[in-house]
Design a protein around this motif. Sequence first.
Motif, PDB file in Angstrom:
ATOM      1  N   THR A  52      -0.684 -10.898   4.142  1.00 41.37           N
ATOM      2  CA  THR A  52      -1.202  -9.722   3.441  1.00 41.37           C
ATOM      3  C   THR A  52      -1.799  -8.720   4.423  1.00 41.37           C
ATOM      4  O   THR A  52      -1.627  -7.511   4.266  1.00 41.37           O
ATOM      5  CB  THR A  52      -2.270 -10.149   2.405  1.00 41.37           C
ATOM      6  N   GLY A  62      -0.560  -4.957   4.990  1.00 37.47           N
ATOM      7  CA  GLY A  62      -1.543  -3.885   4.853  1.00 37.47           C
ATOM      8  C   GLY A  62      -1.561  -2.979   6.082  1.00 37.47           C
ATOM      9  O   GLY A  62      -1.640  -1.753   5.962  1.00 37.47           O
ATOM     10  N   LEU A 101      -0.616   0.951   6.288  1.00 38.50           N
ATOM     11  CA  LEU A 101      -1.544   1.905   6.889  1.00 38.50           C
ATOM     12  C   LEU A 101      -0.859   2.736   7.975  1.00 38.50           C
ATOM     13  O   LEU A 101      -1.037   3.948   8.049  1.00 38.50           O
ATOM     14  CB  LEU A 101      -2.747   1.164   7.471  1.00 38.50           C
TER      15      LEU A 101
END
Length: 67
Positions: A2, A6, A10
Amino acid sequence: MTVVLGLLLLLAVGGAACVVWAERGGPPWVRVVARVTLALGSAVRAAGRSRRRGLNRGGSDGGGDGD
């Protein structure tokens, strides 16, 4: 996993923001990040196209289902 996804999200959002900012005349480092982002996007699209071509080529051998 995860955390990695992420970070990738980003980076993608940051790269897109730099592309928009560079179009409006941002600082030199933003233009560099925008160029890198656009180049990576083109490379990913090209890889996807060649992969799809390979899949289409393999799936259209006329083999049928054996009837």
